[in-house]
Write an enzyme that holds these catalytic residues in place. Structure first.
Site, PDB file in Angstrom:
ATOM      1  CD  GLU A   1      55.133  52.257  47.680  1.00  0.00           C
ATOM      2  OE1 GLU A   1      55.830  51.884  48.857  1.00  0.00           O
ATOM      3  OE2 GLU A   1      54.044  52.712  47.894  1.00  0.00           O
TER       4      GLU A   1
ATOM      5  N   GLY B   1      52.714  53.820  56.114  1.00  0.00           N
ATOM      6  CA  GLY B   1      54.007  54.069  55.781  1.00  0.00           C
ATOM      7  C   GLY B   1      54.329  52.743  55.072  1.00  0.00           C
TER       8      GLY B   1
ATOM      9  CB  CYS C   1      49.917  54.691  49.663  1.00  0.00           C
ATOM     10  SG  CYS C   1      48.437  55.471  50.109  1.00  0.00           S
TER      11      CYS C   1
HETATM   12  P1  NAD Z   1      58.349  54.839  56.271  1.00  0.00           P
HETATM   13  O1  NAD Z   1      57.919  53.513  56.607  1.00  0.00           O
HETATM   14  O2  NAD Z   1      59.806  55.160  56.109  1.00  0.00           O
HETATM   15  O3  NAD Z   1      58.084  56.151  57.441  1.00  0.00           O
HETATM   16  C1  NAD Z   1      56.752  56.052  58.063  1.00  0.00           C
HETATM   17  C2  NAD Z   1      56.803  56.443  59.505  1.00  0.00           C
HETATM   18  O4  NAD Z   1      57.268  55.367  60.266  1.00  0.00           O
HETATM   19  C3  NAD Z   1      57.947  57.664  59.633  1.00  0.00           C
HETATM   20  O5  NAD Z   1      57.034  58.570  60.689  1.00  0.00           O
HETATM   21  C4  NAD Z   1      59.013  56.971  60.175  1.00  0.00           C
HETATM   22  O6  NAD Z   1      59.933  57.949  60.962  1.00  0.00           O
HETATM   23  C5  NAD Z   1      58.258  55.840  61.099  1.00  0.00           C
HETATM   24  N1  NAD Z   1      59.600  54.665  61.225  1.00  0.00           N
HETATM   25  C6  NAD Z   1      60.333  54.453  60.428  1.00  0.00           C
HETATM   26  N2  NAD Z   1      60.955  53.365  60.818  1.00  0.00           N
HETATM   27  C7  NAD Z   1      60.472  52.859  61.931  1.00  0.00           C
HETATM   28  C8  NAD Z   1      60.595  51.918  63.028  1.00  0.00           C
HETATM   29  N3  NAD Z   1      61.290  50.982  62.830  1.00  0.00           N
HETATM   30  N4  NAD Z   1      59.651  51.899  63.974  1.00  0.00           N
HETATM   31  C9  NAD Z   1      58.422  52.730  64.132  1.00  0.00           C
HETATM   32  N5  NAD Z   1      58.427  53.788  63.163  1.00  0.00           N
HETATM   33  C10 NAD Z   1      59.340  53.872  62.217  1.00  0.00           C
HETATM   34  O7  NAD Z   1      57.419  55.629  55.157  1.00  0.00           O
HETATM   35  P2  NAD Z   1      57.534  56.883  54.315  1.00  0.00           P
HETATM   36  O8  NAD Z   1      58.709  56.732  53.418  1.00  0.00           O
HETATM   37  O9  NAD Z   1      57.640  58.137  55.588  1.00  0.00           O
HETATM   38  O10 NAD Z   1      56.298  57.108  53.339  1.00  0.00           O
HETATM   39  C11 NAD Z   1      56.112  56.136  52.286  1.00  0.00           C
HETATM   40  C12 NAD Z   1      55.535  54.984  52.177  1.00  0.00           C
HETATM   41  O11 NAD Z   1      54.423  54.994  53.047  1.00  0.00           O
HETATM   42  C13 NAD Z   1      55.157  54.376  51.142  1.00  0.00           C
HETATM   43  O12 NAD Z   1      55.461  52.799  51.345  1.00  0.00           O
HETATM   44  C14 NAD Z   1      53.794  54.563  50.694  1.00  0.00           C
HETATM   45  O13 NAD Z   1      53.054  53.538  50.151  1.00  0.00           O
HETATM   46  C15 NAD Z   1      53.371  54.523  52.208  1.00  0.00           C
HETATM   47  N6  NAD Z   1      52.029  54.862  52.290  1.00  0.00           N
HETATM   48  C16 NAD Z   1      50.891  54.394  52.601  1.00  0.00           C
HETATM   49  C17 NAD Z   1      49.720  55.007  52.729  1.00  0.00           C
HETATM   50  C18 NAD Z   1      48.211  54.075  52.755  1.00  0.00           C
HETATM   51  O14 NAD Z   1      47.367  54.511  53.301  1.00  0.00           O
HETATM   52  N7  NAD Z   1      48.328  52.728  52.478  1.00  0.00           N
HETATM   53  C19 NAD Z   1      49.427  56.245  52.831  1.00  0.00           C
HETATM   54  C20 NAD Z   1      50.813  57.071  52.751  1.00  0.00           C
HETATM   55  C21 NAD Z   1      51.945  56.436  52.371  1.00  0.00           C
END
Ligand code: NAD
Length: 499
Positions: free
Chosen positions: A403, A247, A303
């Site tokens: 990003e 994430g 990502c």
């Molecule tokens: P996000 O960080 O908002 O959410 C990811 C997950 O974390 C979701 O399930 C969300 O509900 C959970 N979450 C949110 N707040 C939390 C907290 N305080 N504690 C625990 N869990 C929490 O990300 P997103 O908007 O869903 O996805 C996009 C992001 O993910 C982008 O920054 C992207 O680059 C990244 N990403 C990285 C990869 C990688 O392999 N590096 C792959 C895919 C996406």
């Protein structure tokens, strides 16, 4: 089934699944409502209409899911041999193969990726299952010499870490969940998954299929809900041994903080702002579509998207012309439309974010060469944005540093390879990157020079579980794929035996 998408839907199973009143949590092999009775809605981003209601799990639900996962970890699952776990993975692969069309329709409607893209991802999923199956039979310690006087024999064993909390984003959960589920099944761990509140449906459906394939109760549990509630509770839970998180970097930081409760092991796959370097001697017939789809695929919600396209100054004009011509071949449309190559972005807030970055780019003095608008007409209710290109971007601009996670490509001119490497490295992120050149020595200079977890040469976005993929700097740590991935799910036990 939502209005326009109905014209394209074919799978009865997908429709039956989506017609459920509420999509419950999966705990200990059973579908159960959230203890609070609360639900949240999830929207089809192609239409903006409510697609389904999900149980809004919270800390109490995470707690009972962790109890189930711990019980399963200590139960008969512990005695399964690697061959049994491999056989389970093989049955899962077979069922997923048979149900793939149903699954991609659910995924397309839930997170907006077009079915053409999702259909093409099937080999990647099958490779992942095959890889994790091979890893189940490849877990080994060592027999070690020692300096202890007498007859003490020593060795190391690899043991499963226990209960793994898996927190995943919305940009590709159907395949993405298997980085966790595959490793859990291969290693003998158990898991509680917390999918994104924006896209949980394929995870819930897959979990039912896992049980059909013979998965013991409690080995894979799913708690849907908000990140700050269910996600935070999982990251902070004292009986979760490790967290596998994919994430944003911002959420990664709060997970690190929450995880200190019991010093959890962490695998963090975070954000990126990757540089895609096109040298003057590149084969533009390959570099142009490669660089374009390195950004626009999945509507920019990847990502490792190579959103900073660094182009050597003598070919900027030619590259730009060909890029704009290539973009004419892209078709933005409903996720269930076979003809669509790009779908919507995930949500209204994400659409607003992308459009606001387009305003930022203009205000910073970058030249908007293509796109920049929300799409109207029959797509007006969905979260569709035109694939967009900025020219004349400098690396100081926010559109080159932050990003965006949308279909926005920035062209940054450079003079020589050293300058390109310096620009690529001038970023807080270190996830992906690429170089396009017909000179092997130029390509390898860039590969060695750029500080990033993954580099592609004359291609963009290949990922193979046998090789792996990961980030450095603010893009996180811990590899997805390769033997290192399995190490995240195992710990080493040293054994001393007086003979
Ligand atoms: P996000 O960080 O908002 O959410 C990811 C997950 O974390 C979701 O399930 C969300 O509900 C959970 N979450 C949110 N707040 C939390 C907290 N305080 N504690 C625990 N869990 C929490 O990300 P997103 O908007 O869903 O996805 C996009 C992001 O993910 C982008 O920054 C992207 O680059 C990244 N990403 C990285 C990869 C990688 O392999 N590096 C792959 C895919 C996406």
């Amino acid at each position: 089934m939502t209005t326009f998408q109905q014209n394209f839907a074919r799978s009865e199973q997908a429709q039956d699944f989506l017609a459920r009143d509420v999509h419950h949590l999966v705990i200990d092999g059973r579908r159960v409502p959230a203890m609070s009775g609360q639900t949240l809605t999830t929207v089809d981003p192609s239409t903006g209409e409510v697609l389904a209601r999900l149980a809004a799990g919270d800390a109490a639900d995470v707690d009972r899911a962790v109890i189930a996962a711990r019980r399963a970890f200590e139960g008969p699952w512990r005695t399964w041999t690697p061959y049994q776990r491999q056989a389970l993975l093989a049955r899962i692969a077979q069922l997923l193969d048979e149900r793939f069309e149903e699954l991609i329709q659910i995924e397309a409607m839930d997170m907006g990726a077009p079915v053409s893209r999702l259909r093409a991802s099937k080999p990647a999923l099958m490779k992942m299952l095959s890889f994790f199956s091979s890893q189940a039979a490849n877990i080994a310690g060592e027999t070690l010499m020692n300096g202890i006087p007498g007859t003490v024999a020593t060795m190391t064993l690899k043991a499963p870490v226990g209960v793994v909390g898996g927190i995943i984003p919305w940009n590709g959960p159907l395949n993405g969940q298997f980085w966790i589920v595959g490793a859990v099944l291969a290693s003998g761990c158990t898991t509680v998954l917390k999918p994104s509140e924006e896209a949980s449906l394929s995870v819930l459906r897959v979990t039912e299929i896992l049980h059909e394939a013979g998965l013991p109760d409690g080995v894979v549990n799913v708690v849907t809900g908000l990140g700050k509630e269910a996600g935070h509770a999982l990251a902070a839970h004292p009986d979760v041994d490790r967290i596998a998180f994919t994430g944003s970097t911002q959420t990664g930081r709060s997970i690190i903080e929450a995880s200190t409760v019991n010093i959890k092991k962490l695998q963090l796959e975070l954000g990126g702002k990757s540089a895609d370097i096109v040298c003057a001697d590149a084969d533009l017939d390959k570099a142009v579509p490669g660089a374009a789809m390195g950004v626009f695929a999945n509507s920019g919600q990847i990502c490792f998207a190579g959103t900073r396209v660094l182009v050597q100054r003598p070919i900027v004009e030619e590259f730009t012309e060909q890029l704009l011509a290539f973009m004419d071949t892209l078709r933005v449309g409903y996720s269930l439309d076979d003809a669509a190559t790009l779908g919507p972005v995930i949500s209204q807030p994400q659409l607003d974010k992308v459009l606001s970055y387009i305003d930022v780019g203009r205000a910073e003095g970058a030249e908007l060469l293509r796109g920049g608008q929300r799409l109207g007409g029959e797509l007006e209710n969905g979260y569709f944005v035109q694939p967009s290109v900025f020219g004349g971007v400098t690396n100081e601009m926010r559109i080159a540093r932050e990003e965006i996670f949308g279909p926005v490509l920035s062209i940054l001119p450079f003079d020589d390879v050293d300058e390109a490497i310096a620009i690529a490295n001038d970023s807080q992120y270190g996830l992906g990157g690429a170089v396009w050149s017909q000179s092997l020595s130029t390509a390898l200079r860039v590969v060695h020079g750029v500080h990033t977890g993954t580099m592609w040469v004359n291609c963009y976005g290949h990922i193979d579980p046998m090789v792996g993929f990961g980030g450095t700097k603010l893009s996180g740590y811990g590899s997805k794929g390769s033997a290192a991935h399995m190490d995240n799910y195992l710990y080493t036990k040293s054994v001393y035996m007086e003979l």
